[in-house]
Design a protein around this motif. Structure first.
Motif, PDB file in Angstrom:
ATOM      1  N   GLN A  45       0.601  -1.182  -0.035  1.00  0.00           N
ATOM      2  CA  GLN A  45       0.080  -0.298  -0.170  1.00  0.00           C
ATOM      3  C   GLN A  45       0.767   0.878   0.102  1.00  0.00           C
ATOM      4  OE1 GLN A  45      -3.413  -0.577   2.628  1.00  0.00           O
ATOM      5  NE2 GLN A  45      -2.523  -2.427   2.610  1.00  0.00           N
ATOM      6  N   PRO A  46       1.866   1.734  -1.116  1.00  0.00           N
ATOM      7  CA  PRO A  46       2.567   2.416  -1.167  1.00  0.00           C
ATOM      8  C   PRO A  46       2.593   3.677  -1.208  1.00  0.00           C
ATOM      9  CG  PRO A  46       2.640   1.063  -2.963  1.00  0.00           C
ATOM     10  CD  PRO A  46       2.021   1.016  -2.612  1.00  0.00           C
ATOM     11  N   TRP A  47       1.354   4.462  -0.927  1.00  0.00           N
ATOM     12  CA  TRP A  47       0.292   5.313  -1.388  1.00  0.00           C
ATOM     13  C   TRP A  47      -0.289   6.484  -0.226  1.00  0.00           C
ATOM     14  CZ3 TRP A  47      -2.178   0.601  -3.059  1.00  0.00           C
ATOM     15  CH2 TRP A  47      -2.782  -0.014  -2.874  1.00  0.00           C
ATOM     16  N   HIS A  48      -0.766   7.520  -0.410  1.00  0.00           N
ATOM     17  CA  HIS A  48      -1.098   8.777   0.558  1.00  0.00           C
ATOM     18  C   HIS A  48      -1.471   9.323  -0.422  1.00  0.00           C
ATOM     19  CE1 HIS A  48      -1.664  10.878   3.899  1.00  0.00           C
ATOM     20  NE2 HIS A  48      -2.149  12.225   3.360  1.00  0.00           N
ATOM     21  N   PHE A  49      -3.222   9.809   0.050  1.00  0.00           N
ATOM     22  CA  PHE A  49      -3.573  10.537  -0.730  1.00  0.00           C
ATOM     23  C   PHE A  49      -4.175  11.538  -0.305  1.00  0.00           C
ATOM     24  CE2 PHE A  49      -5.027   5.465  -1.510  1.00  0.00           C
ATOM     25  CZ  PHE A  49      -5.108   5.895  -3.099  1.00  0.00           C
ATOM     26  N   ILE A  50      -4.192  12.963  -0.852  1.00  0.00           N
ATOM     27  CA  ILE A  50      -4.387  14.361  -0.297  1.00  0.00           C
ATOM     28  C   ILE A  50      -6.042  14.976  -1.156  1.00  0.00           C
ATOM     29  CG2 ILE A  50      -3.497  16.441   0.352  1.00  0.00           C
ATOM     30  CD1 ILE A  50      -0.757  15.415  -0.096  1.00  0.00           C
ATOM     31  N   VAL A  51      -7.339  15.188  -0.512  1.00  0.00           N
ATOM     32  CA  VAL A  51      -7.990  15.317  -0.740  1.00  0.00           C
ATOM     33  C   VAL A  51      -7.990  16.570  -0.849  1.00  0.00           C
ATOM     34  CG1 VAL A  51     -11.053  15.334  -0.917  1.00  0.00           C
ATOM     35  CG2 VAL A  51      -9.021  13.084  -0.490  1.00  0.00           C
ATOM     36  N   VAL A  52      -8.051  17.589  -1.813  1.00  0.00           N
ATOM     37  CA  VAL A  52      -8.003  19.005  -1.822  1.00  0.00           C
ATOM     38  C   VAL A  52      -9.484  19.774  -2.417  1.00  0.00           C
ATOM     39  CG1 VAL A  52      -6.693  21.213  -3.023  1.00  0.00           C
ATOM     40  CG2 VAL A  52      -5.746  18.790  -2.308  1.00  0.00           C
ATOM     41  N   ASP A  53     -10.269  20.217  -1.517  1.00  0.00           N
ATOM     42  CA  ASP A  53     -11.812  20.642  -1.815  1.00  0.00           C
ATOM     43  C   ASP A  53     -11.742  21.787  -1.778  1.00  0.00           C
ATOM     44  OD1 ASP A  53     -11.770  19.922   0.472  1.00  0.00           O
ATOM     45  OD2 ASP A  53     -13.508  18.179   0.656  1.00  0.00           O
ATOM     46  N   ASP A  54     -10.666  22.868  -0.770  1.00  0.00           N
ATOM     47  CA  ASP A  54     -10.971  23.527  -0.659  1.00  0.00           C
ATOM     48  C   ASP A  54     -11.439  24.366  -2.235  1.00  0.00           C
ATOM     49  OD1 ASP A  54     -10.750  26.364   1.570  1.00  0.00           O
ATOM     50  OD2 ASP A  54      -8.958  26.545  -0.058  1.00  0.00           O
ATOM     51  N   PRO A  55     -11.669  25.219  -2.404  1.00  0.00           N
ATOM     52  CA  PRO A  55     -11.579  26.250  -3.308  1.00  0.00           C
ATOM     53  C   PRO A  55     -10.827  26.937  -4.117  1.00  0.00           C
ATOM     54  CG  PRO A  55     -13.837  26.115  -2.724  1.00  0.00           C
ATOM     55  CD  PRO A  55     -12.779  25.487  -0.934  1.00  0.00           C
ATOM     56  N   GLU A  56     -10.345  28.186  -2.598  1.00  0.00           N
ATOM     57  CA  GLU A  56      -8.844  28.644  -3.115  1.00  0.00           C
ATOM     58  C   GLU A  56      -7.940  27.914  -3.143  1.00  0.00           C
ATOM     59  OE1 GLU A  56      -6.459  31.413  -0.546  1.00  0.00           O
ATOM     60  OE2 GLU A  56      -8.192  31.832  -0.364  1.00  0.00           O
ATOM     61  N   LEU A  57      -7.420  26.734  -2.471  1.00  0.00           N
ATOM     62  CA  LEU A  57      -6.820  25.757  -2.884  1.00  0.00           C
ATOM     63  C   LEU A  57      -6.622  24.592  -3.683  1.00  0.00           C
ATOM     64  CD1 LEU A  57      -3.702  24.671  -1.619  1.00  0.00           C
ATOM     65  CD2 LEU A  57      -5.572  23.520   0.101  1.00  0.00           C
ATOM     66  N   LYS A  58      -7.793  24.416  -3.752  1.00  0.00           N
ATOM     67  CA  LYS A  58      -8.112  24.054  -5.617  1.00  0.00           C
ATOM     68  C   LYS A  58      -7.664  24.503  -6.563  1.00  0.00           C
ATOM     69  CE  LYS A  58     -11.641  24.572  -7.528  1.00  0.00           C
ATOM     70  NZ  LYS A  58     -11.444  24.647  -8.812  1.00  0.00           N
ATOM     71  N   ASN A  59      -7.610  25.436  -6.976  1.00  0.00           N
ATOM     72  CA  ASN A  59      -7.690  26.691  -7.769  1.00  0.00           C
ATOM     73  C   ASN A  59      -5.603  26.746  -7.849  1.00  0.00           C
ATOM     74  OD1 ASN A  59      -9.931  26.946  -9.156  1.00  0.00           O
ATOM     75  ND2 ASN A  59     -10.509  28.955  -7.672  1.00  0.00           N
ATOM     76  N   ARG A  60      -5.520  27.303  -6.797  1.00  0.00           N
ATOM     77  CA  ARG A  60      -4.048  27.021  -6.457  1.00  0.00           C
ATOM     78  C   ARG A  60      -3.162  26.037  -7.186  1.00  0.00           C
ATOM     79  NH1 ARG A  60      -2.007  29.571  -1.291  1.00  0.00           N
ATOM     80  NH2 ARG A  60      -0.289  29.734  -2.183  1.00  0.00           N
ATOM     81  N   VAL A  61      -4.196  24.897  -6.518  1.00  0.00           N
ATOM     82  CA  VAL A  61      -2.856  23.315  -7.540  1.00  0.00           C
ATOM     83  C   VAL A  61      -3.626  23.300  -8.799  1.00  0.00           C
ATOM     84  CG1 VAL A  61      -3.445  20.522  -7.250  1.00  0.00           C
ATOM     85  CG2 VAL A  61      -3.410  22.366  -5.172  1.00  0.00           C
ATOM     86  N   ALA A  62      -4.307  24.019  -9.024  1.00  0.00           N
ATOM     87  CA  ALA A  62      -5.187  23.326 -10.377  1.00  0.00           C
ATOM     88  C   ALA A  62      -4.709  24.357 -11.261  1.00  0.00           C
ATOM     89  CB  ALA A  62      -6.947  24.478 -10.970  1.00  0.00           C
ATOM     90  N   ASP A  63      -3.806  25.603 -10.890  1.00  0.00           N
ATOM     91  CA  ASP A  63      -3.003  26.795 -11.875  1.00  0.00           C
ATOM     92  C   ASP A  63      -1.059  25.963 -12.315  1.00  0.00           C
ATOM     93  OD1 ASP A  63      -4.446  28.358 -12.135  1.00  0.00           O
ATOM     94  OD2 ASP A  63      -4.173  29.712 -10.273  1.00  0.00           O
ATOM     95  N   ALA A  64      -0.930  25.057 -10.850  1.00  0.00           N
ATOM     96  CA  ALA A  64       0.101  24.117 -10.825  1.00  0.00           C
ATOM     97  C   ALA A  64      -0.095  23.029 -11.734  1.00  0.00           C
ATOM     98  CB  ALA A  64       1.044  23.707  -9.740  1.00  0.00           C
TER      99      ALA A  64
END
Length: 181
Positions: A45-64
């Motif tokens: 199980q070599p994974w870790h999931f980070i759920v990004v649903d905060d609208p402002e942070l999600k938009n910054r991740v989307a920009d990346a």
């Protein structure tokens, strides 16, 4: 099997989402549970999931994830949820096996869990797209991911507004053989 083939046939990489329609927490939880029960080498199980649903942070991740020069991934800002898949160290047995067999079992395992995740999203009536092109350094800083960790995927999830399209796949005769190559 008929139901699974139908599910697999319906699932597509969606690149248009309803930005005004959030994903219900219950659906997101079931999708993540499906990802967590995916098989892995030596149950690593070599994974870790980070759920990004905060609208402002999600938009910054989307920009990346976007690349203006190449015109890539601009749709990611529409998706209300980003699930980043971070590679974790495998357990000892899987790590030794990867070294001996010269195969990166962790990457294979993450591909399997990503497939579970996107098929579960489809089963919940949600669209998804697996994104591998993003600025890993920017995403790492935005989400406080330690420098030694690799972010392998960004899976965007939301209610698709993209029409279903026919699958273009190679003829099975080209990719399947029995008893020899």
């Amino acid at each position: 099997m008929k139901d699974f083939l139908s599910l697999a046939s319906r699932r597509q990489s969606d690149r248009a989402f309803d930005p005004q329609r959030p994903v219900e927490k219950e659906k997101l939880q079931r999708i993540l549970e499906a990802a967590c029960i995916a098989p892995s080498a030596c149950n690593s199980q070599p994974w870790h999931f980070i759920v990004v649903d905060d609208p402002e942070l999600k938009n910054r991740v989307a920009d990346a994830t976007s690349n203006r020069v190449l015109g890539m991934n601009h749709f990611t800002k529409q998706a209300p949820v980003h699930i980043l898949v971070v590679e974790e160290k495998p357990n000892l047995t899987a790590g030794i096996g990867s070294w001996i067999k010269d195969k990166n079992f962790s990457h294979l395992d993450i591909g399997i869990t990503a497939a579970h995740l996107v098929l579960a999203a489809e089963d919940e009536g949600l669209g998804s797209c697996i994104v591998g092109w993003f600025d890993e350094t920017k995403v790492r800083k935005l989400l406080d991911i330690p420098s030694g960790k690799r972010i392998l995927l960004d899976i965007v999830i939301g209610y698709s507004t993209q029409p279903d399209r026919p699958k273009k796949r190679k003829d099975p005769k080209e990719v399947i053989s029995y008893n020899r190559y």
